[in-house]
Each structure stands twice: as structure tokens, then as C-alpha cells.
Write a protein that holds these residues in place. Structure first.
Motif: not given
Lengths: 292, 292, 292, 292
Positions: D271, D286-290, D240-244, C250, D238, C217-223, C247
Motif C-alpha cells: 500500500r 516528520n509527518r506525511t499527508v497521504v 510514517i506512510i502506513e501502518q496496520d 493527516h 522516519g 499526533h506529533t509522531r504521525g502514526v496512522k492508527l 485509523r
């Protein structure tokens, strides 16, 4: 323990100022919005929203909120519902012989991951009774006539009448067909509209009907799936709540697909039911808006 | 650059000793196996295998290998094929107006990620010509009659005859329908059987036919997909090579689905074509065995 | 009920003729191969195979097969194992407070989806005892000293000694750390090497150690994901058996990730354990070959 | 062609009445909201929103809207931005030798799937020049000193200065590091903060740094991935915007992972860039709201 919330869902004709009207009302009430979802359907010109309010921020009770917000909804020409997380929701489960969806849901309830009261489980067979009683829950066996029974149709009507009485006695928020292998009659679909949730063991609309994994194997698809949907009189055609798939290959027999598909059925049903119970789903025609 | 390989594929009736016979032959030839896949279909009692051999380990050439292994195949009552990675495979692409699959494949060829020679691209419209010529490849425009043309059927027959001649002149290993929006006539499906690869923009068997994303939107599915399959006379019903899906939600319009689906179409076609060119696919009835 | 099978796994130095030697032996024995997987590691020059044999096709018993095949293995300089599906495998589960992995596995065993005997469940807390006894299985509570206990290290040593005795008494085929929140001492990792299976609640090597969902959560990963691996003395660094992800976005709090991650942990552990029990996994250094 | 829209993004301290204030302002302006996203971060007590307005519904121009809405933002103590889809956004691409991300983006621009103007492509090698000029776009070759160059640091400073001038001359909305294999110096990360988008070829935070696929192969992971993130001075760290991810197995060599990973890199970058260009991303720490 989670703080108490009021969950407001509304759908109405879309027009300028709808959000302002709703949020103005909430601001005037001093309501603290903890979560909000909005959707405008450009084709249907329909606006949908789900607002989650900290109950402690509103100076009056849920009944008064319903009354006051009801006036806003009338003004907007919409339909709404306000749910109070302080009241534990009630669920009835219908099952046949397959244990995986039932067992999965019971585990989530046991761990309080799914904050509901399962008031009873009804089975048209009794093989799952031990699983249910082990969780301290009431199991009701309502036998259905077999395929070669005389007076089969009559027997089914009587059995469904018994199921209906058992279900309606609890006035549940959700009736879950957890691999219940009987087709609901139209009058039950209607009576339970928007509350009866089915899990179908295919990625609908592919392979509706019987033995979907065998159909999938014959067709040679490379992914198999499951679909959670509201039950409607038109079998396997109700509004889809959630779907997911897993990869299969030429090495998977139909029996492997049946086994592996259970993992998807479990998950898809558990997700769909959670969203339903959290009032995240608005049905628009035959489609669902799911505010996640 | 990759070392030269011979790729053997064989299918035959299953029985005890099949693997021993094949591997005994290869051991006697001194062949070094770098990759091997085996599949026994218990229902059909069919055995399939794919063996990749280091060409340098075999003391004779590919023609003699074909001859010698052919005797083994005859003995096993099977059909086989031996492919030589030293010969670059040839591909012809058929396109209409959508650029994404074409552009993706051209990029893979440019980067030598897909080790083929694209001998030509044939379009029933000419809008994609600049993309093709920018890659230094020949583009052939074969106009097809429009829906309101007189003598439409006749015009189509002539156009397809021209396409056939252009294709057959190159004797390609694969004919790729890269969003080619004309239905192949039965005689072409037959002539190109096992070589004509189509990408359909839905997760078949759901939404066969026209405008699948619009069908998907109307039905309210939560995943959309694409299917790469061998073209057969029965439209959208050929043996499936590969499929994949992506998640959509209520916020996605049909136009969003069209756009987002392109990413899946690209990938699914590229994967399916690669496997075809690497002789990883054996067709068994209407199903495929894919040795990955 | 499934037919009885012998499952042979072998790894040996790769060279020409290995497959011929093995399959020749099997053909001579009249063995019917129902499933076969082969893998050549080009870097390590190691060959691995898994062969599944119809027990009824072999004219002698499993002991004689082990003896005879052992000679082939010696000749090839390899190590092998032959497993008999006629003997039900034994599993011991270690747990702490989290119920989801335990409950999931018990459900699979109940439904005979996972054909094993759970000989006992050992918990360092007793909160999960009711779930276990409801399934008619023995639960052993082995309390561990708390973080502020005097003589903490000593207490841990004694507790682990008790765990070891309980486990070793059953000589299990798998020891499953089903969210067991104590670090195994090195001597147990060694004693149970290749049999102790852990589920870690992150997509390793990301977020090893404590509170991985909070780290994620802190690192803000998306998966977010889960990893099933063999336990080794080097914590969270053992050979990976299986991983999967879901997935997040936020809107997911760390608590949401904990809850949603459970679905992946369950599945990943269940898959990894099944493959282990079906002898599908060969460990090569710190990597696994998984014949699926 | 899409209708003209104004896209408003705002973040501010969360409090009762924020939505009412914003939507009240928009209602007063007669603005038709076509899309809206809201997010309350309960930990940070920050509110974020993205509102898409039909430009034709507002009686004044974008400059006046900025001015008027600016007063609301000041009142709420927030920061905001209003973007006008009537102005085509500008993008500069930085590349090295790998073509796949570049080629993919050029294809999307060609097909107008990504509605931007690529003003130039800058490469520290010139191998990709033909791909760029084939699309009629300017390519600038800025050679960087090699690892054994004397005066290497000095040469790098000069090269980056040239890159900076080339980039800044276009005042781009996004600077895309499309597999640009040079580490951006801190002063450029700062100058381009929130506009420089990188694609890293691993599932961060796993395998930061060099040769991530080789690291992944050595560790024996079962999924490989890619990460699109804003470039910051702290390399690969930095927002993260997106990962897969995609699944790999023991049969995949490091080279296979490199090849297969490209498909994920392409998609994840495309994407992430689209969301950036559509003003869907708000950076919070350091997190993104998308807002999708």
C-alpha cells in the motif's frame, strides 16, 4: 469552544472550471477555507464538494452568503446548502426497548461531544423513559397497537400521525431511529427524506429484515456488523452512511451476537449521525458521498 | 523444523464425562498434549475437540493410535480423524486467469510457510502457466468450452471429467479453487466434500453470484470482503471457513474495489487453507467450528 | 436469566495427565462442562485452564466443590479459584473529569449487559457526580491537592488513604480506573493486585505517560489505540488485558484524536472488565491468558 | 489501460485564494480535474494539494505544464512536482533473506497491478535470487561482512558503495527496503531522501530495533503490526506512510507472530509503495499527508 464556521455543500454536473468558479467566488469574498473535500463521479459526471469557511473571514452574514453563492450554484446547474455552526442543530430520537444506542447518544450529548440539542425522545414503549428524564430531556410515550390488536392498522396510522406531529413540531435536522422497531410508513420516509437515520443490526445487504443476528448465526458467518442508513420507503435499502463489523466465532451463540453487536451498532450510529450533522454526507442516487 | 505431531479431531454427542474419557485415554497412553480446543454446541448437543499430541510421547505408531482411539470414538458415538504432521499434505490448485491467489499460495509454499506439496495446478486457461512453471510445478491446461460453443454442455462435462481424473490421481488433502471461475458440478462437490475450498470475492451472503464487486459498488456499501468456504452443490452457500473485509469509500470505483479486494481474497484464502491443512476445522451442518 | 454456573480457573506446572486428572474429577462429580479453555505455555511449562460448570449438575454446593477441587489443585501443584455466578460481583469505579468510560459502563450496568453491582463511584473531581446520581448510585468526592498546593505530597497520601478506605469497605471484585488521572501509589497496586483495572489512552507500549494523543499526533502514526491493563506499581507497564486501534489520518488534529480515541477507550475497557468479571483472565508473569 | 494523467502536488503557505489561484490556472488551461485532494494544516499554516489532470485535456505537453505551473508555485511561495503517468516509474528492491515482501511485490508487478518497472533487485544474501530470476529480473548479490569479520566497518562501507552505484545507475523513483536487514548509512538516507521506503515489522514507535516480534511477545501485546516509512538517518523514526495491525493472543508464540506478521508487512508495504508511486504522499516535517 470551536470557532464559527459556514459549511457549504454543492453537487452539480461536472465540467472544466467548476472548482475555479467556486474557489474564485470564495477568494473574492475573502473566505478562509479551513477544510475542503471534492469528488468527481466519473460515471455519473457529477461533481460534489464540501467547503468549510471561517465565518469571521466573510464580510457579510450567512443569509447574504446563501444568496450570493446561490447565484454561483444556479450558474453551475447545481444544488447547494449552507449550514452555520453558530446555530445548534436539533435532533429527535425514536426508540423502542433497546437502550444502548439511546444511552450512547445521550452520553455524547451530555459531554458535548455531539454538539446538538435533543429536543425530545419518542418511544413506542416507556421502558426507556427513566434514562431520558435522568438527562433532563422530555420523553413522549406513543403506544403502538400490538400484533393481536383488533383495528391494528388503524391504530398504527393514528400512532404514526402522533409521532409525526411530535417530530415536525421541532423541525429537527435529524430524526434518529435508535433501534426503533416499527417500520416507517412511506409518507414519513418521504417527509423526512435525507433527515431520517436508521441503524440496522446487520451488515446490509446481508440479513435485512427481522432477527438479523439469528440469521447470521444460522448462516455461520465469521463477522457480524451494523449499518447506518437513511430511511427510505424500501425497508433496509436506503443509502448507506456507515458500516462496521466485528469478528465472531463458533463459540458465539445468537444471544452473544446480539450482545456483542450492540457495540458496533452504537459506534456506527454515532459516527453516521455526526457526519450527517456536520453536513459531510451528499446523497447521490442510492449511494452516499461522505467527506471525512 | 517443527516436531512431529498427531492431530486428533473428534465430534460426538455431548454428555458428562466425554473430556474425561478422551483425556483419560491420552494420559494412559502417556501422550503429551501440546494444544487443545474444546467446543460444546448447546443447541445441537454436540461436542467437538481438537487435540495435538507430541508424537514422541506416544509409545506406538499412528496406525495403532488410530485403532485404539477409534474404540474410544465408537464408545462415545462420535466420528474422528487422526492426522500425522510427519506426512506432508498434498494440494491441487484450480485456477482461471486471476493470478493473485495462486501467486500468493506459491510464495507461501516456496518459503515453507505453508508446509504442503502442491502436486499440480490445473487451469481452464493457460495464462498462469508461466507463474507455475517458474516455481518448478506441473501445470495442466484443461480448456473449457466458451459461452457460444456448440455442444457446450457436453464439452463441460468432458472437461470436468478430465479435471477430476487429474485431481483424483493425486488423492489430495485439499483442492483449492483459487479464483477458478467455473461452477463445480454436484458430483464433484460430493466426491471432494470437505476438501474442496473456494474463495468467493464478497462478504457472503451479500453479493453471491457474478461480479460481486460491481454489485457492492452499486449498493454503495462501505466495506467489501471475501469469503473462504467449502464448495457444495449449492453455489456460494457452503460452510464458511473465514471472512474478512476492508473499508472502501465513495472514491473507489468498481475497478478499485476489484483491485483492493484482491488483498483480502489472498489473505482469507491463505488463512482458510492453513486451518484446513492443520485440521483446525470441523464442519457441523452448514457451520464450521474453527479451533484457532 | 442465565443459569447458575461455577467457573473454575487453574494454573499449574504442565505434565502428562493434567487434563485427565481435572476432567476425571469433574466426571466423577457428575459435572456438566458448558465451556472449557486450555492453554499450555511451552516456554514456561505452565498449564492453564478455565472450566465452566452447570451448578445444577453438581450434587453439592460451591464450598464443598472448592474444598474437593482444592485437593486436586494441591496434587497438581497449582493455584485455582472457583467463582459462583449466583453471587453478583461488586465493582468500584474511580473517575476524574472524563465522562465517556463511566457513562458507557453505567449504561451497560443499567441494561444488565454487565451483570454487576456498582457499589460506588469515587471522583477526585465532582463534575461527574450528576451522571452517577442520575443512575441512583452513590458518588464520593475525594479532592486531591492541585499541582501548586503546599503540602501536596502529604495531601495526596491522605486522599489516597480515604480512597482506599472507601474501596476496601466494599471488598470489590474489580476496582476500575475509568480515566482516573492520578497515579496509584505502590501500596494500593499491591493491595489491589489483579483487581485494579486501568484504561490507558494509547496503544501501549507506545506513548506511555501523559498526553498520549498529542504524542501520537506529533509522531504521525496512522492508527491510535487504547490499552486495558492491570494496574501495577510500574506505571503503564502492567499485564495487558485488551487493546484495540482505529485509523487516523493527516486530517485528524490532536483534538480529533482525543475525541475519536474515546470510542476505543470505552470499548476496550468494557471488554476487559467483562472478561475479568467472567474469570476469563489468568495472569502469567507480565502477560495474560484470556479465555474467550 | 488507464488514460494518461498528469499528477500535480504542491505545498505552500496557506492563505486566502490559494485554491482559486490553482484552479483558476487549471481552468484557463482547460484542464479536466479527475481527482483532487486538499489539506490545510492549521498549526503549521501549510496548504497541500494533489490534483490529477486528464493529459488529453491540456493543450500542451508536460514540460510546458511544468514551466507554466512553476510560475504559479513561485507566486504562492510553494514547492511542487508534476508527474506524468505516461512514463513508467522505476523501482529498485533491496532484500536479505525473507522472501514474503519481495515475492508479493513481484506478483503485483507481474499482474500489472503495480504499474512499475523493477529495474533490479539487490540482495546482501543470494537465497532470493531464484525468485527474482524466475520473474526474468536481474539480481545483484552484494555480500556484506559478517558480525565477526575483521575489517567489518570497512567492508560495509565498500558494500554500501557498490549498492549505491547499482541503485543510482537506474535513477529510480523508489528504493524499497523489502526486509533489507542492514541499516542504511546516513549519506544514503540523504541521497535517497523521500525515495527510500522501509518496512519495519512492528507498529512503530513500539518495538523499534531488533527482533520486534519477540519484544511484542515478551510485553504481551494483543495486536501486532507493521510500519511503512521513509528511511531517515534516525533509524525507525522516519515519516510514517502506513501502518496496520492484526490481533494475536496468548496462544501465539513469538514464532507464530513472526509468521502471522508477514501478512501485515506485505500489505502495508504494498500500500505504502503504491501511494508513493502515485504521488499521493507529501512529507511535512516528520509527518506525511497521504491523499487517498
Amino acid at each position: 469552544m470551536e470557532d464559527r464556521r459556514y459549511v457549504i455543500t454543492l453537487s452539480c454536473p461536472d465540467r472544466t472550471g467548476v472548482v475555479a468558479r467556486i474557489s474564485g467566488f470564495l477568494a473574492d469574498a475573502g473566505a478562509w477555507i479551513t477544510e475542503a473535500g471534492y469528488h468527481s463521479d466519473a460515471d455519473a459526471k457529477v461533481f460534489c464538494t464540501r467547503q468549510v469557511i471561517d465565518a469571521a473571514s466573510v464580510p457579510y452574514g450567512v443569509e447574504e452568503l446563501r444568496e450570493r453563492f446561490g447565484e454561483v450554484a444556479v450558474e453551475l446547474g447545481g444544488t447547494y446548502r449552507i449550514s452555520d455552526t453558530g446555530r445548534r442543530k436539533r435532533v429527535v430520537l425514536l426508540v423502542t426497548r433497546e437502550s444502548h444506542c439511546l444511552h450512547d447518544l445521550l452520553g455524547r450529548v451530555w459531554a458535548d461531544e455531539l454538539p446538538v440539542e435533543v429536543t425530545k425522545v419518542i418511544g413506542n414503549h416507556d421502558v426507556l423513559e427513566p434514562l431520558v428524564t435522568a438527562h433532563g430531556l422530555p420523553f413522549h410515550h406513543v403506544p403502538f397497537p400490538g400484533p393481536r390488536d383488533e383495528a391494528r392498522e388503524q391504530g398504527k396510522v393514528a400512532a404514526f400521525q402522533q409521532v409525526r406531529e411530535l417530530v415536525d413540531a421541532d423541525d429537527p435536522d435529524a430524526i434518529v431511529l435508535a433501534r426503533f422497531m416499527q417500520v416507517l410508513p412511506a409518507h414519513l420516509c418521504e417527509a423526512w427524506a435525507g433527515r431520517a437515520i436508521n441503524i440496522h443490526h446487520s451488515f446490509l445487504p446481508s440479513f435485512a429484515g427481522a432477527r438479523p443476528y439469528h440469521q447470521a448465526h444460522t448462516r455461520g458467518v465469521k463477522l457480524i456488523g451494523a449499518t447506518c442508513h437513511y430511511a427510505t420507503a424500501d425497508l433496509d435499502a436506503g443509502p448507506i452512511i456507515e458500516q462496521d463489523v466485528i469478528r465472531v466465532d463458533h463459540g458465539d451463540t445468537a444471544a452473544d451476537m446480539v450482545r456483542r453487536g450492540r457495540d458496533i451498532e452504537r459506534l456506527v450510529l454515532a459516527r453516521g449521525l455526526r457526519w450527517h450533522l456536520e453536513d459531510r454526507i451528499l446523497v447521490q442516487g442510492n449511494r452516499t458521498v461522505v467527506f471525512r
